[in-house]
Design a protein around this motif. Structure first.
Motif, PDB file in Angstrom:
ATOM      1  N   ALA A  95      13.829   8.104   4.456  1.00 31.57           N
ATOM      2  CA  ALA A  95      14.596   7.322   3.483  1.00 31.57           C
ATOM      3  C   ALA A  95      14.165   5.856   3.506  1.00 31.57           C
ATOM      4  N   LEU A  96      13.973   5.321   4.725  1.00 31.52           N
ATOM      5  CA  LEU A  96      13.524   3.926   4.840  1.00 31.52           C
ATOM      6  C   LEU A  96      12.148   3.743   4.202  1.00 31.52           C
ATOM      7  N   LEU A  97      11.246   4.690   4.437  1.00 32.81           N
ATOM      8  CA  LEU A  97       9.906   4.598   3.843  1.00 32.81           C
ATOM      9  C   LEU A  97       9.968   4.651   2.328  1.00 32.81           C
ATOM     10  N   SER A  98      10.822   5.550   1.816  1.00 34.10           N
ATOM     11  CA  SER A  98      10.942   5.666   0.360  1.00 34.10           C
ATOM     12  C   SER A  98      11.445   4.373  -0.256  1.00 34.10           C
ATOM     13  N   ARG A  99      12.462   3.776   0.392  1.00 35.01           N
ATOM     14  CA  ARG A  99      13.010   2.523  -0.141  1.00 35.01           C
ATOM     15  C   ARG A  99      11.997   1.384  -0.022  1.00 35.01           C
ATOM     16  N   ALA A 100      11.285   1.322   1.095  1.00 36.53           N
ATOM     17  CA  ALA A 100      10.285   0.264   1.294  1.00 36.53           C
ATOM     18  C   ALA A 100       9.173   0.353   0.254  1.00 36.53           C
ATOM     19  N   GLU A 101       8.753   1.591  -0.056  1.00 32.34           N
ATOM     20  CA  GLU A 101       7.718   1.760  -1.084  1.00 32.34           C
ATOM     21  C   GLU A 101       8.222   1.279  -2.439  1.00 32.34           C
ATOM     22  N   ALA A 102       9.510   1.485  -2.696  1.00 29.26           N
ATOM     23  CA  ALA A 102      10.060   1.128  -4.003  1.00 29.26           C
ATOM     24  C   ALA A 102      10.161  -0.372  -4.211  1.00 29.26           C
ATOM     25  N   VAL A 103      10.411  -1.141  -3.142  1.00 35.63           N
ATOM     26  CA  VAL A 103      10.677  -2.580  -3.300  1.00 35.63           C
ATOM     27  C   VAL A 103       9.574  -3.461  -2.735  1.00 35.63           C
ATOM     28  N   ARG A 104       8.453  -2.892  -2.293  1.00 33.89           N
ATOM     29  CA  ARG A 104       7.479  -3.678  -1.551  1.00 33.89           C
ATOM     30  C   ARG A 104       6.890  -4.841  -2.351  1.00 33.89           C
ATOM     31  N   SER A 105       6.813  -4.724  -3.678  1.00 34.21           N
ATOM     32  CA  SER A 105       6.292  -5.852  -4.455  1.00 34.21           C
ATOM     33  C   SER A 105       7.346  -6.511  -5.330  1.00 34.21           C
ATOM     34  N   SER A 106       8.546  -5.913  -5.413  1.00 36.20           N
ATOM     35  CA  SER A 106       9.583  -6.470  -6.278  1.00 36.20           C
ATOM     36  C   SER A 106      10.657  -7.255  -5.529  1.00 36.20           C
ATOM     37  N   ASP A 107      10.880  -6.957  -4.244  1.00 32.75           N
ATOM     38  CA  ASP A 107      11.914  -7.648  -3.474  1.00 32.75           C
ATOM     39  C   ASP A 107      11.382  -7.944  -2.070  1.00 32.75           C
ATOM     40  N   PRO A 108      10.645  -9.069  -1.891  1.00 33.32           N
ATOM     41  CA  PRO A 108      10.010  -9.363  -0.606  1.00 33.32           C
ATOM     42  C   PRO A 108      11.010  -9.450   0.548  1.00 33.32           C
ATOM     43  N   GLY A 109      12.211  -9.981   0.288  1.00 29.27           N
ATOM     44  CA  GLY A 109      13.183 -10.127   1.355  1.00 29.27           C
ATOM     45  C   GLY A 109      13.653  -8.779   1.891  1.00 29.27           C
ATOM     46  N   GLU A 110      14.064  -7.893   0.992  1.00 30.59           N
ATOM     47  CA  GLU A 110      14.517  -6.561   1.416  1.00 30.59           C
ATOM     48  C   GLU A 110      13.374  -5.778   2.057  1.00 30.59           C
ATOM     49  N   PHE A 111      12.170  -5.948   1.514  1.00 34.52           N
ATOM     50  CA  PHE A 111      11.016  -5.240   2.077  1.00 34.52           C
ATOM     51  C   PHE A 111      10.780  -5.646   3.530  1.00 34.52           C
ATOM     52  N   GLN A 112      10.898  -6.942   3.823  1.00 32.24           N
ATOM     53  CA  GLN A 112      10.706  -7.412   5.197  1.00 32.24           C
ATOM     54  C   GLN A 112      11.758  -6.816   6.127  1.00 32.24           C
ATOM     55  N   GLN A 113      13.015  -6.748   5.678  1.00 34.82           N
ATOM     56  CA  GLN A 113      14.085  -6.184   6.508  1.00 34.82           C
ATOM     57  C   GLN A 113      13.845  -4.688   6.756  1.00 34.82           C
ATOM     58  N   LEU A 114      13.371  -3.992   5.738  1.00 30.55           N
ATOM     59  CA  LEU A 114      13.075  -2.568   5.906  1.00 30.55           C
ATOM     60  C   LEU A 114      11.945  -2.339   6.898  1.00 30.55           C
ATOM     61  N   LEU A 115      10.965  -3.231   6.907  1.00 30.75           N
ATOM     62  CA  LEU A 115       9.866  -3.104   7.872  1.00 30.75           C
ATOM     63  C   LEU A 115      10.374  -3.266   9.300  1.00 30.75           C
ATOM     64  N   VAL A 116      11.322  -4.176   9.487  1.00 29.82           N
ATOM     65  CA  VAL A 116      11.912  -4.347  10.820  1.00 29.82           C
ATOM     66  C   VAL A 116      12.602  -3.052  11.250  1.00 29.82           C
ATOM     67  N   GLU A 117      13.376  -2.459  10.349  1.00 26.39           N
ATOM     68  CA  GLU A 117      14.063  -1.210  10.677  1.00 26.39           C
ATOM     69  C   GLU A 117      13.082  -0.066  10.917  1.00 26.39           C
ATOM     70  N   LEU A 118      12.013  -0.023  10.143  1.00 25.42           N
ATOM     71  CA  LEU A 118      11.007   1.026  10.334  1.00 25.42           C
ATOM     72  C   LEU A 118      10.295   0.879  11.676  1.00 25.42           C
TER      73      LEU A 118
END
Length: 607
Positions: free
Chosen positions: A31-54
């Motif tokens: 689920a984290l990977l799916s969300r990170a793929e979805a926002v990786r270029s549209s929401d840099p802040g959320e993408f960074q937080q997801l990388l920490v969780e991953l």
């Protein structure tokens, strides 16, 4: 035994819980990977937080998921411009990833990194390797991603027809979501550079709207930059400025340094053209602050040029001189980078052709070997004769190709070069200069022509002999070459008359170069010729800003200035401006009016 029986249900329960826990962990990672793929270029802040969780969930991830996490980490580093970290990580993934999809994605992102860091030779090589995997990718959108990478790379190296080809291949069978957004931007950039963008802005607006719907702020604003350029070219400068200013907060919020720098640079150009010096200066400085993210780029050149023009309009000579120097350095670096990109493309294409030829040669050799084996069974002597015959044929073809190549080079050099001085002859200079001026006209670049004629050259021939005159011509040509860049044209027009075509130079810069060249010629030590005299020349300068891009007009104006320098006492530089009165005196009449004079001794001031 009783204790064991009592503990057995708890052991089973615990095992079930652990199994469920591992299943939940695996689901959480997916689920984290799916969300990170979805926002990786549209929401840099959320993408960074997801990388920490991953990263925290990495121990529970499968091998393929760990590769995907590594890819997203490399993507983040690329987004922040840290390609020195991203590229080595991507190289490892492209080599060792467990799935072909991850190797394909890593290779594609690596190509982007090489393009941004101007490593075009490596980027083109990696692109060829990545495109070899396209047919093994089942996902339509992912396959389109590889074609998009090809479009990006070819746009970066200036091969916009190839970039347009790959973009249109994607859009011919439109992919879903983000891939279509990216392809629209690649197509728009290529069409703009090829001057084939439709006059209507409907295509650009549709592409922007699609990217906005996909939350692709970076690509949407790259398209808005192209739209602003189109409006400005159509005389709608105010509309273009309003568009950029309206979306500048969104552009800066992406934190994509290259986009931010290019947007500020474009806005500075438009505001300067409108006369808004304060706002233009602010945006130009903002663009330069992002210079490390866009080195050797046209936006950086434009930002320095804007600051130079602003300082000039304000009468701040010191600042204007400093910004002009930095503008000239940035422009030279940009032109050198353009040449580097062209050379990289030619080098890799040649390298690929050589590899193809080697494969074909190996295949043919293999066929020959098989034939030899069959023949060997029948007659060993025949086999030796066949091998000998092949060697003779290959050697003959090689010698023939070598001789033809050398002959072609010699003929080309003979046709293009003045035999005495080694400079371009008049025909080759004219041909090269017309092509260069046409390119400058298409790109909106400046150019300048410098002509000079040696003073009283006939007296040198008459006094010291033609051998001394030939020696002077060779020395003058050698001295002038040091003033030419690789992109400039230099040639002998006839007799003692020479010319430069300086690309990217305005009238002031060309006049300074002519003055430096004039001084250099007066310092030629003529004693090695066996005689002691001073060499001087009279110079005429014209530029496209006042004379246009026609070679004949540039030569005519420079020629008039040259003969004005002759009338003014020789050994001087005169530059053409439209408001300058020009006497309509022919060359023949000018030559007849000059009084014969003695050639001064070495070191004396020139007449």
């Amino acid at each position: 035994m009783l204790v064991a029986r009592k503990l057995l249900p708890w052991v089973i329960f615990t095992g079930i819980c652990l199994a469920l826990g591992n299943g939940n962990a695996a689901t959480s990672v997916a689920a984290l990977l799916s969300r990170a793929e979805a926002v990786r270029s549209s929401d840099p802040g959320e993408f960074q937080q997801l990388l920490v969780e991953l990263e925290e969930a990495r121990p529970n991830a499968s091998s393929a998921q760990r590769d995907q996490i590594a890819y997203l980490q490399a993507y983040r580093q690329s987004y922040l411009g840290r390609y020195n970290i991203a590229i080595p990580a991507l190289q490892k993934l492209a080599r060792d990833a467990t799935t072909v999809e991850t190797r394909y994605r890593a290779g594609a992102l690596m190509v982007n990194g090489y393009a941004v860091t101007r490593q075009f030779t490596e980027g083109l090589r990696q692109l060829d390797q990545t495109l070899e995997l396209v047919d093994r990718i089942e996902d339509t959108d992912l396959r389109a991603h590889g074609l998009g990478v090809a479009a990006v790379m070819y746009n970066e190296i200036g091969e916009y027809r190839l970039g347009l080809h790959y973009a249109e291949r994607i859009l011919a069978n439109p992919p879903h979501g983000r891939a279509r957004c990216f392809a629209g931007q690649y197509r728009a950039e290529a069409l703009w550079q090829l001057k084939r963008l439709p006059a209507s802005d409907a295509m650009l607006r549709d592409a922007i709207q699609h990217c906005v719907a996909e939350d692709e702020a970076v690509i949407a604003n790259l398209l808005r930059g192209t739209l602003a350029r189109q409006w400005a070219s159509q005389g709608q400068r105010g509309k273009a400025i309003a568009l950029l200013q309206q979306h500048m907060p969104e552009i800066e919020s992406t934190r994509y340094a290259r986009l931010v720098g290019e947007a500020h640079s474009l806005l500075a150009e438009l505001l300067l053209a409108q006369g808004s010096l304060v706002e233009a200066e602010r945006n130009a400085r903002a663009a330069i602050s992002h210079g490390p993210a866009m080195p050797h780029s046209q936006p950086l050149v434009a930002a320095f040029k804007a600051l130079y023009e602003i300082a000039s309009r304000r009468g701040d000579t010191a600042a204007a001189l400093d910004y002009y120097r930095r503008y000239a350095e940035a422009d030279k670096a940009y032109l050198n980078d353009v040449k580097t990109r062209e050379l990289a493309y030619q080098f890799v294409r040649q390298e690929t052709a050589q590899k193809t030829q080697q494969i074909e040669l190996l295949n043919r050799q293999n066929q020959v070997l098989q034939l030899q084996q069959r023949v060997a069974k029948q007659n060993a002597q025949n086999t030796r004769l066949v091998v000998l015959l092949l060697l003779v044929v290959v050697a003959g073809l090689g010698y023939w190709a070598y001789w033809i190549r050398r002959r072609q080079k010699a003929l080309r050099r003979f046709a293009e070069t003045d035999a005495l001085t080694g400079a371009s002859n008049r025909h080759h200079f004219t041909q090269s200069a017309e092509q260069a001026l046409a390119q400058c006209a298409r790109n909106g670049e400046q150019a300048a022509l410098v002509m000079f004629d040696l003073d009283r050259f006939k007296e040198i021939n008459d006094t010291y002999g033609h051998a001394a005159g030939d020696w002077v011509l060779r020395e003058v040509a050698d001295a002038c070459r040091s003033f030419c860049r690789g992109i400039d044209c230099f040639g002998r027009l006839g007799g003692e008359e020479f010319a430069f075509l300086l690309l990217g130079c305005d009238l002031a810069a060309a006049t300074r170069l002519a003055e430096d060249c004039r001084v250099r010629l007066t310092r030629i030590d003529t004693r090695p010729s066996g005689h002691n005299f001073t060499v001087t020349a009279s110079f005429g300068v014209s530029a496209t800003a006042s004379s246009g891009f026609g070679l004949e007009v540039l030569i005519s104006h420079a020629d008039r200035m040259l003969y004005r320098a002759k009338r003014g006492g020789r050994n001087q530089v005169r530059a053409y401006t439209p408001d300058m009165p020009i006497a309509e005196t022919s060359r023949r009449e000018e030559d007849c009016e000059q009084e014969p004079a003695q050639i001064p001794a070495f070191g004396a001031s020139a007449p």
